[in-house]
Design a protein around this motif. Structure first.
Motif, PDB file in Angstrom:
ATOM      1  N   PHE A  76      61.987  24.799  24.782  1.00 35.54           N
ATOM      2  CA  PHE A  76      63.250  25.104  25.193  1.00 35.54           C
ATOM      3  C   PHE A  76      63.254  25.744  26.644  1.00 35.54           C
ATOM      4  O   PHE A  76      64.527  25.750  27.363  1.00 35.54           O
ATOM      5  CB  PHE A  76      63.979  26.132  24.502  1.00 35.54           C
ATOM      6  N   ASP A  77      62.050  25.868  27.224  1.00 33.68           N
ATOM      7  CA  ASP A  77      62.166  26.772  28.445  1.00 33.68           C
ATOM      8  C   ASP A  77      61.658  26.033  29.575  1.00 33.68           C
ATOM      9  O   ASP A  77      60.709  26.625  30.500  1.00 33.68           O
ATOM     10  CB  ASP A  77      61.872  28.303  28.362  1.00 33.68           C
ATOM     11  N   GLY A  78      61.294  24.766  29.610  1.00 32.76           N
ATOM     12  CA  GLY A  78      60.768  23.995  30.607  1.00 32.76           C
ATOM     13  C   GLY A  78      59.181  23.818  30.741  1.00 32.76           C
ATOM     14  O   GLY A  78      58.631  23.153  31.620  1.00 32.76           O
TER      15      GLY A  78
ATOM     16  N   GLU B 227      58.309  32.077  33.188  1.00 37.56           N
ATOM     17  CA  GLU B 227      58.268  32.725  34.481  1.00 37.56           C
ATOM     18  C   GLU B 227      56.830  32.938  35.091  1.00 37.56           C
ATOM     19  O   GLU B 227      56.406  32.852  36.160  1.00 37.56           O
ATOM     20  CB  GLU B 227      59.073  33.944  34.743  1.00 37.56           C
ATOM     21  N   TYR B 228      56.022  33.687  34.251  1.00 37.00           N
ATOM     22  CA  TYR B 228      54.749  33.703  34.539  1.00 37.00           C
ATOM     23  C   TYR B 228      53.818  32.374  34.826  1.00 37.00           C
ATOM     24  O   TYR B 228      53.128  32.383  35.803  1.00 37.00           O
ATOM     25  CB  TYR B 228      54.117  34.586  33.361  1.00 37.00           C
ATOM     26  N   VAL B 229      54.168  31.517  34.031  1.00 31.19           N
ATOM     27  CA  VAL B 229      53.744  30.259  34.130  1.00 31.19           C
ATOM     28  C   VAL B 229      53.935  29.629  35.579  1.00 31.19           C
ATOM     29  O   VAL B 229      52.948  29.027  36.264  1.00 31.19           O
ATOM     30  CB  VAL B 229      53.827  29.227  32.982  1.00 31.19           C
ATOM     31  N   ASP B 230      55.333  29.749  35.923  1.00 25.44           N
ATOM     32  CA  ASP B 230      55.488  29.224  37.170  1.00 25.44           C
ATOM     33  C   ASP B 230      55.117  30.007  38.418  1.00 25.44           C
ATOM     34  O   ASP B 230      54.389  29.493  39.201  1.00 25.44           O
ATOM     35  CB  ASP B 230      57.182  29.401  37.210  1.00 25.44           C
ATOM     36  N   ARG B 231      54.795  31.006  38.081  1.00 27.88           N
ATOM     37  CA  ARG B 231      54.061  32.088  39.301  1.00 27.88           C
ATOM     38  C   ARG B 231      52.432  31.523  39.394  1.00 27.88           C
ATOM     39  O   ARG B 231      52.077  31.567  40.475  1.00 27.88           O
ATOM     40  CB  ARG B 231      54.103  33.380  39.008  1.00 27.88           C
ATOM     41  N   VAL B 232      51.842  31.425  38.463  1.00 19.03           N
ATOM     42  CA  VAL B 232      50.435  30.970  38.401  1.00 19.03           C
ATOM     43  C   VAL B 232      50.290  29.528  38.940  1.00 19.03           C
ATOM     44  O   VAL B 232      49.458  29.214  39.606  1.00 19.03           O
ATOM     45  CB  VAL B 232      49.780  30.919  36.809  1.00 19.03           C
ATOM     46  N   LEU B 233      51.274  28.478  38.682  1.00 19.31           N
ATOM     47  CA  LEU B 233      51.066  27.214  39.238  1.00 19.31           C
ATOM     48  C   LEU B 233      51.324  27.327  40.751  1.00 19.31           C
ATOM     49  O   LEU B 233      50.949  26.684  41.536  1.00 19.31           O
ATOM     50  CB  LEU B 233      52.260  26.450  38.676  1.00 19.31           C
ATOM     51  N   LYS B 234      52.171  28.161  41.144  1.00 19.42           N
ATOM     52  CA  LYS B 234      52.818  28.493  42.397  1.00 19.42           C
ATOM     53  C   LYS B 234      51.223  29.054  43.312  1.00 19.42           C
ATOM     54  O   LYS B 234      51.036  28.567  44.271  1.00 19.42           O
ATOM     55  CB  LYS B 234      54.004  29.152  42.780  1.00 19.42           C
TER      56      LYS B 234
ATOM     57  N   SER C 120      60.927  36.361  25.305  1.00 20.94           N
ATOM     58  CA  SER C 120      59.586  36.368  25.507  1.00 20.94           C
ATOM     59  C   SER C 120      59.176  35.038  26.036  1.00 20.94           C
ATOM     60  O   SER C 120      58.354  34.901  26.919  1.00 20.94           O
ATOM     61  CB  SER C 120      58.783  36.991  24.149  1.00 20.94           C
ATOM     62  N   ALA C 121      59.815  34.183  25.554  1.00 18.33           N
ATOM     63  CA  ALA C 121      59.474  32.799  25.858  1.00 18.33           C
ATOM     64  C   ALA C 121      59.900  32.599  27.489  1.00 18.33           C
ATOM     65  O   ALA C 121      59.109  31.991  28.064  1.00 18.33           O
ATOM     66  CB  ALA C 121      59.801  31.474  25.141  1.00 18.33           C
ATOM     67  N   ARG C 122      61.041  32.925  27.947  1.00 14.83           N
ATOM     68  CA  ARG C 122      61.448  32.826  29.225  1.00 14.83           C
ATOM     69  C   ARG C 122      60.769  33.900  30.149  1.00 14.83           C
ATOM     70  O   ARG C 122      60.553  33.367  31.423  1.00 14.83           O
ATOM     71  CB  ARG C 122      62.811  33.607  29.183  1.00 14.83           C
ATOM     72  N   GLN C 123      60.125  34.884  29.540  1.00 11.68           N
ATOM     73  CA  GLN C 123      59.172  35.646  30.582  1.00 11.68           C
ATOM     74  C   GLN C 123      57.810  34.945  30.604  1.00 11.68           C
ATOM     75  O   GLN C 123      57.155  34.995  31.755  1.00 11.68           O
ATOM     76  CB  GLN C 123      58.797  36.953  29.987  1.00 11.68           C
ATOM     77  N   ILE C 124      57.423  34.022  29.821  1.00  4.54           N
ATOM     78  CA  ILE C 124      56.213  33.331  29.758  1.00  4.54           C
ATOM     79  C   ILE C 124      56.388  32.163  30.758  1.00  4.54           C
ATOM     80  O   ILE C 124      55.596  31.776  31.622  1.00  4.54           O
ATOM     81  CB  ILE C 124      55.576  32.918  28.326  1.00  4.54           C
TER      82      ILE C 124
END
Length: 332
Positions: A175-177, A142-149, A136-140
């Protein structure tokens, strides 16, 4: 989202409904707090209504993948007043629509770009956030990166409920950036605000303790999802996450807990200890609004808690909380 709103008829009856709700609260031993705004006018309070949470739960069953009102405007651009988008993270066995029917439109009303992630569950399934926490953390992430972009922002603020305010975003930060300990100025997350967060594991009012002692955690997780076992006291996920401290440099943490929490127990397990370069504010909502009776579920529909979230997002303009009726399960 005003599900109890009946258009113009509601406006004419607002005073009568307020009296009814106050009377109901007093009958249950719940009154209104005395805290009020002083000085400059405070921002408008969230428009919470009794029954918001139960009605939202029904809506989440019907529209399990829909964003809550106010969320997911991918053309939204942050302003100078609110430079960071807010990403809402729902709790276990919930979804964005049923968890954020109060918070999302309220923050949008205040001028924030609001986004509501879905994670830990299949599309079309109203029961989400059941997957293994690292997944789930990895999905979060990816979502945050999408929002920032999409927004062009440098950082986001995370507001989460239960699992969404606790160990899953903390796993993402570590752990996931989500953060860069060597260079905190590069962090993707400025603050993490948790409503009843599952930070240090739960006994589940004794249920989790029982399944652990009986060796049933994994069988139960096959039914309820891996997130069940992950959030128990002493789980491998909790042990791994807590090994090097609760916080990450450069992140501001706020925990908003209720002493009536029946899910993340004991509720003191929600609180964090600040490590180097981080700040932590642990709040028990009854210390602010003494007669607030929200518990684990309804705290996401507690207008008092929403005002505390507002203050945590913008501490430079924090205002006294105008305490109102908040009931178990029903919200307010």
């Amino acid at each position: 989202m005003d599900r109890c709103d009946s258009g113009r008829r509601w406006n004419r009856r607002r005073g009568r409904w307020a009296a009814v709700c106050t009377g109901l609260a007093l009958a249950l031993g719940v009154g209104q707090g005395a805290a009020g705004a002083v000085g400059d006018p405070a921002p408008p309070p969230p428009r919470g209504r009794i029954l918001d949470f139960p009605l939202a739960a029904i809506g989440g069953l019907v529209r399990p993948d829909a964003p809550p009102p106010g969320a997911d405007d991918w053309n939204c651009r942050p302003t100078r007043a609110h430079p960071r988008p807010v990403v809402l993270l729902h709790g276990t066995w919930a979804n964005a629509y049923d968890d954020w029917g109060l918070m999302s439109p309220y923050l949008k009303q205040l001028g924030y770009c609001v986004f509501a992630a879905e994670y830990g569950g299949a599309p079309g399934n109203p029961v989400k956030a059941t997957a293994h926490v690292p997944d789930s953390a990895r999905q979060i992430a990816e979502y945050v990166d999408r929002v920032l972009k999409a927004t062009g922002a440098h950082q986001v603020d995370l507001v989460g409920h239960s699992q969404g305010g606790g160990l899953t975003p903390r796993w993402y930060l570590r752990f996931d950036g989500g953060t860069d300990a060597a260079h905190p100025e590069r962090n993707k997350v400025h603050s993490l605000i948790g409503l009843a967060p599952s930070n240090h594991g739960t006994t589940g009012s004794g249920l989790g303790t029982l399944t652990t002692k009986l060796g049933l955690d994994k069988p139960v997780s096959l039914v309820l999802g891996e997130a069940y076992e992950d959030q128990l006291v002493g789980s491998e996920v909790n042990t791994t996450l807590d090994r090097d401290g609760d916080t990450r440099p450069g992140v501001d943490y706020t925990v908003i807990a209720t002493k009536y929490d029946e899910v993340v127990t004991p509720y003191s397990h929600q609180f964090l200890t600040a490590g180097p370069g981080a700040t932590v504010k642990n709040i028990t909502i009854q210390d602010i609004c003494r007669e607030d009776a929200s518990e684990h579920l309804s705290i996401a529909y507690d207008s008092n808690a929403a005002q505390l979230v507002r203050n945590a997002l913008d501490p430079a303009h924090a205002a006294p909380v105008r305490c109102g009726v908040a009931l178990p399960v029903l919200g307010g």
